[in-house]
Scaffold this motif. Sequence first.
Motif, PDB file in Angstrom:
ATOM      1  N   ARG A 100      29.682  34.891  36.016  1.00 40.93           N
ATOM      2  CA  ARG A 100      30.972  34.097  36.244  1.00 40.93           C
ATOM      3  C   ARG A 100      32.141  34.572  35.499  1.00 40.93           C
ATOM      4  O   ARG A 100      32.862  34.076  34.730  1.00 40.93           O
ATOM      5  CB  ARG A 100      30.895  32.766  35.878  1.00 40.93           C
ATOM      6  CG  ARG A 100      29.904  31.845  36.898  1.00 40.93           C
ATOM      7  CD  ARG A 100      29.666  30.493  36.834  1.00 40.93           C
ATOM      8  NE  ARG A 100      29.231  30.191  35.587  1.00 40.93           N
ATOM      9  CZ  ARG A 100      29.186  28.968  34.952  1.00 40.93           C
ATOM     10  NH1 ARG A 100      30.066  27.972  35.097  1.00 40.93           N
ATOM     11  NH2 ARG A 100      28.610  28.864  33.650  1.00 40.93           N
ATOM     12  N   LYS A 101      31.934  36.125  35.323  1.00 37.41           N
ATOM     13  CA  LYS A 101      32.993  36.605  34.638  1.00 37.41           C
ATOM     14  C   LYS A 101      33.793  37.809  35.413  1.00 37.41           C
ATOM     15  O   LYS A 101      33.245  38.013  36.234  1.00 37.41           O
ATOM     16  CB  LYS A 101      32.325  37.389  33.271  1.00 37.41           C
ATOM     17  CG  LYS A 101      31.959  36.165  32.257  1.00 37.41           C
ATOM     18  CD  LYS A 101      31.390  36.959  30.972  1.00 37.41           C
ATOM     19  CE  LYS A 101      30.920  35.850  30.055  1.00 37.41           C
ATOM     20  NZ  LYS A 101      30.523  36.628  28.707  1.00 37.41           N
ATOM     21  N   VAL A 102      34.778  38.387  34.832  1.00 39.33           N
ATOM     22  CA  VAL A 102      35.317  39.546  35.198  1.00 39.33           C
ATOM     23  C   VAL A 102      35.285  40.805  34.265  1.00 39.33           C
ATOM     24  O   VAL A 102      35.575  40.314  32.894  1.00 39.33           O
ATOM     25  CB  VAL A 102      36.865  39.318  35.418  1.00 39.33           C
ATOM     26  CG1 VAL A 102      37.551  40.540  36.006  1.00 39.33           C
ATOM     27  CG2 VAL A 102      37.168  38.250  36.602  1.00 39.33           C
ATOM     28  N   TYR A 103      34.805  41.925  34.586  1.00 37.12           N
ATOM     29  CA  TYR A 103      34.861  42.976  33.614  1.00 37.12           C
ATOM     30  C   TYR A 103      35.872  44.047  33.891  1.00 37.12           C
ATOM     31  O   TYR A 103      36.359  44.483  35.103  1.00 37.12           O
ATOM     32  CB  TYR A 103      33.259  43.489  33.691  1.00 37.12           C
ATOM     33  CG  TYR A 103      32.416  42.606  33.510  1.00 37.12           C
ATOM     34  CD1 TYR A 103      31.956  42.560  32.054  1.00 37.12           C
ATOM     35  CD2 TYR A 103      31.646  41.840  34.428  1.00 37.12           C
ATOM     36  CE1 TYR A 103      31.061  41.331  31.738  1.00 37.12           C
ATOM     37  CE2 TYR A 103      30.642  40.673  33.976  1.00 37.12           C
ATOM     38  CZ  TYR A 103      30.422  40.663  32.718  1.00 37.12           C
ATOM     39  OH  TYR A 103      29.583  39.810  32.422  1.00 37.12           O
ATOM     40  N   VAL A 104      36.070  44.830  32.802  1.00 35.78           N
ATOM     41  CA  VAL A 104      37.027  45.814  32.990  1.00 35.78           C
ATOM     42  C   VAL A 104      36.449  47.171  32.302  1.00 35.78           C
ATOM     43  O   VAL A 104      35.940  47.238  31.656  1.00 35.78           O
ATOM     44  CB  VAL A 104      38.582  45.673  32.394  1.00 35.78           C
ATOM     45  CG1 VAL A 104      39.232  46.894  32.428  1.00 35.78           C
ATOM     46  CG2 VAL A 104      39.076  44.434  32.829  1.00 35.78           C
ATOM     47  N   TRP A 105      36.595  48.317  33.123  1.00 38.43           N
ATOM     48  CA  TRP A 105      36.187  49.494  32.598  1.00 38.43           C
ATOM     49  C   TRP A 105      37.476  50.379  32.765  1.00 38.43           C
ATOM     50  O   TRP A 105      38.160  50.700  33.634  1.00 38.43           O
ATOM     51  CB  TRP A 105      35.351  50.506  33.449  1.00 38.43           C
ATOM     52  CG  TRP A 105      34.051  49.993  33.548  1.00 38.43           C
ATOM     53  CD1 TRP A 105      32.704  50.357  32.850  1.00 38.43           C
ATOM     54  CD2 TRP A 105      33.329  48.559  34.151  1.00 38.43           C
ATOM     55  NE1 TRP A 105      31.701  49.626  33.223  1.00 38.43           N
ATOM     56  CE2 TRP A 105      31.990  48.761  34.026  1.00 38.43           C
ATOM     57  CE3 TRP A 105      33.970  47.855  34.966  1.00 38.43           C
ATOM     58  CZ2 TRP A 105      31.217  47.571  34.536  1.00 38.43           C
ATOM     59  CZ3 TRP A 105      33.156  46.741  35.615  1.00 38.43           C
ATOM     60  CH2 TRP A 105      31.793  46.740  35.345  1.00 38.43           C
ATOM     61  N   SER A 110      33.074  54.589  31.154  1.00 40.58           N
ATOM     62  CA  SER A 110      32.020  55.022  30.507  1.00 40.58           C
ATOM     63  C   SER A 110      31.362  53.730  29.847  1.00 40.58           C
ATOM     64  O   SER A 110      30.348  53.426  29.519  1.00 40.58           O
ATOM     65  CB  SER A 110      32.023  56.011  29.306  1.00 40.58           C
ATOM     66  OG  SER A 110      33.312  55.622  28.430  1.00 40.58           O
ATOM     67  N   ALA A 111      32.326  52.597  29.747  1.00 44.47           N
ATOM     68  CA  ALA A 111      31.831  51.375  28.787  1.00 44.47           C
ATOM     69  C   ALA A 111      32.806  50.189  28.992  1.00 44.47           C
ATOM     70  O   ALA A 111      33.798  50.600  29.675  1.00 44.47           O
ATOM     71  CB  ALA A 111      31.883  51.535  27.366  1.00 44.47           C
ATOM     72  N   ILE A 112      32.057  49.137  29.268  1.00 41.45           N
ATOM     73  CA  ILE A 112      32.863  47.956  29.490  1.00 41.45           C
ATOM     74  C   ILE A 112      34.124  47.782  28.156  1.00 41.45           C
ATOM     75  O   ILE A 112      33.707  47.630  27.417  1.00 41.45           O
ATOM     76  CB  ILE A 112      32.098  46.655  29.612  1.00 41.45           C
ATOM     77  CG1 ILE A 112      31.497  46.747  31.103  1.00 41.45           C
ATOM     78  CG2 ILE A 112      32.804  45.351  29.797  1.00 41.45           C
ATOM     79  CD1 ILE A 112      30.596  45.763  31.238  1.00 41.45           C
ATOM     80  N   THR A 113      35.240  47.454  28.783  1.00 42.18           N
ATOM     81  CA  THR A 113      36.396  47.352  27.521  1.00 42.18           C
ATOM     82  C   THR A 113      36.893  45.812  27.623  1.00 42.18           C
ATOM     83  O   THR A 113      37.693  45.708  26.598  1.00 42.18           O
ATOM     84  CB  THR A 113      37.354  48.397  27.883  1.00 42.18           C
ATOM     85  OG1 THR A 113      37.906  48.295  29.124  1.00 42.18           O
ATOM     86  CG2 THR A 113      36.913  49.748  27.679  1.00 42.18           C
ATOM     87  N   GLY A 114      36.515  45.342  28.541  1.00 44.24           N
ATOM     88  CA  GLY A 114      37.188  43.667  28.706  1.00 44.24           C
ATOM     89  C   GLY A 114      36.048  43.087  29.276  1.00 44.24           C
ATOM     90  O   GLY A 114      35.600  43.367  30.414  1.00 44.24           O
ATOM     91  N   SER A 115      35.857  41.806  28.773  1.00 39.62           N
ATOM     92  CA  SER A 115      34.933  40.697  29.751  1.00 39.62           C
ATOM     93  C   SER A 115      35.450  39.581  29.455  1.00 39.62           C
ATOM     94  O   SER A 115      35.922  38.804  28.249  1.00 39.62           O
ATOM     95  CB  SER A 115      33.670  40.788  28.823  1.00 39.62           C
ATOM     96  OG  SER A 115      32.711  39.831  29.215  1.00 39.62           O
ATOM     97  N   MET A 116      36.067  39.101  30.763  1.00 44.15           N
ATOM     98  CA  MET A 116      36.700  37.661  30.765  1.00 44.15           C
ATOM     99  C   MET A 116      36.014  36.763  31.392  1.00 44.15           C
ATOM    100  O   MET A 116      35.546  37.046  32.540  1.00 44.15           O
ATOM    101  CB  MET A 116      38.021  38.197  31.447  1.00 44.15           C
ATOM    102  CG  MET A 116      39.028  38.877  30.543  1.00 44.15           C
ATOM    103  SD  MET A 116      38.565  40.635  30.925  1.00 44.15           S
ATOM    104  CE  MET A 116      39.171  40.699  32.602  1.00 44.15           C
TER     105      MET A 116
END
Length: 573
Positions: free
Chosen positions: A255-260, A265-271
């Motif tokens: 139930r999240k939104v992720y940013v690359w 190469s890696a997730i930089t944000g997890s909301m």
Amino acid sequence: MARGVAGRILGCLLAAVLLPLLPGCRKNPLRAAVEDAVEPHAAFSVSASEGSRGDSFAFYDQSSGAITSWAWDFDADGSVDSRQREPAAQVFDTAGYHDVSLRVSGPAGSDELRACDCIGIYGPGIEVDRVWAHTDEELHFTDRSIITGTITEWTWYWEWPSADLDTFNVFATASNPTHSYDTPGQYTVSLMLDDGSTKYNMEPDERVHLDISTEHFLSDVPDGWPADCQPLILAADLDGHSDKGDIVATGTLQRKVYVWLDDASAITGSMGTMSNWPRALTVADLNGDSKLDIVSAASTGSIYYWENEGAGGFPATETESFGDEDYFYIFDIATADIDGDDDVDVAAVDFAEGNDGKIIWFENGNSWTEHDIAVPYDSPRALALGDLNNDTHVDIVSGEFHYYDEPGELHCWINNKDSVDDWTRHTISASANGPISFQIADIDGDGNNDVVAGLYGDDTVIWYKNGGDGSSWASGKTIGSTCGVVDVNVADLDGDSDPDVLVAGTYDDEVVWFENPETGEDWRRHVVDGAFDGVCTVYAADIDGDGKQDVLGSARYNEAKDNEDKLAWWKIR
């Protein structure tokens, strides 16, 4: 290898004018267990077994048993070409061997006969084990030519050669070679044969078109992703670098939104965490600071937005949420300045079967005021925003999504701009089977925005020509098909300045795109990936910053595969 005319019996035919096919070439008979009825038995004969391009071949039914229907397939594509007992004469324009099938059915069951290499057409012809591949994956090429002489040389090449033989892009000289490509793109493959006295070249319309892509998987994907639910994916410039596309995706169970950012190469944000599964995703500048924010919606709950704090950084919890926690199912959202006040508003569909659905929009301001567009509305599953009458105001497209192959209607609502609640509804189509995704674009280049619809129930993508002001629409024209259309995206994928259409076919596990021929007729089909299991969303963006559109895709989690295999992007040229 090439074959002489008398060197082989074609399929199951004797080299005579009218000889029936022998039982030894029968394939996949389907028998009904009805002992007291006469079972059908498929058989047919043909007027000739070999010929030249453009020759006509007559087919004659010689089946036995109780038969009520006939189904002929003359191009081995699995679809029925004729249901006549003795069909009209057939013309084969492509050199090489052609399979023909006849399926007969009656009260006691069905039977099918597939005649391998039934018709042979003189000239060079080739076969490839598949028409798509990733870079460095081998493809297998087979010579299927019919030449009267004895072939001594094979020259396989891609693209059409110039008059100077030294400029051929030759990749093989064996009769049945294997080959891999190290650069993505669209390749046209041909074969030239030499029997020592004559060179035989394939006609331009007989060459084989290959789609080669380079596949990249996103790294650092969370565990358990996303467990048979539908993740969403898109790309945009979130960090302001403008050289590479940044990627946003939803984690369904998380139930999240992720940013690359940049190189993925890696997730930089997890909301998150949202109130329920995220079911819609987009980006827009909601607060007017010239940075793209992220907007998503919980399937049964509110709409959330996270403010871009600069350089692609986002807060862990939402900046704001709005809407009703009692919405039945928010399936889609879109953003635009709907009321013309220079800020970005949000439109949404609340899916409910019957007349309990809603098409609504939220006015950006001190609070997100909800406005009705169509309430109630029958089962809206998707929407799109765009100008349909050339007045610079934002209009809306949606449609009725019914399960069980029950067609619904497609509609547009013209923004009358005098009031935030004043819309005029027009019917685009009175019968559309499972409209699940929409895009608005000028497909035929006439200056008017048209509508592209993915029809889940018909496994097709259709476009509807706009008469000019959004009040009249031509009958839908087919762009292409794939089994289980679930998402469409419009972008210029081949760099020729007209819109092409990218499609996710979830039951065929394929990502495909259809090349716009500029007239909106006879779209060429390209395969990005034919084995992306459970694909559910697609998107086009320049991920690597080379000025060319790339393709993104997300797929449902499959326990037999690594999590990382379900979020990917492909370079296609």
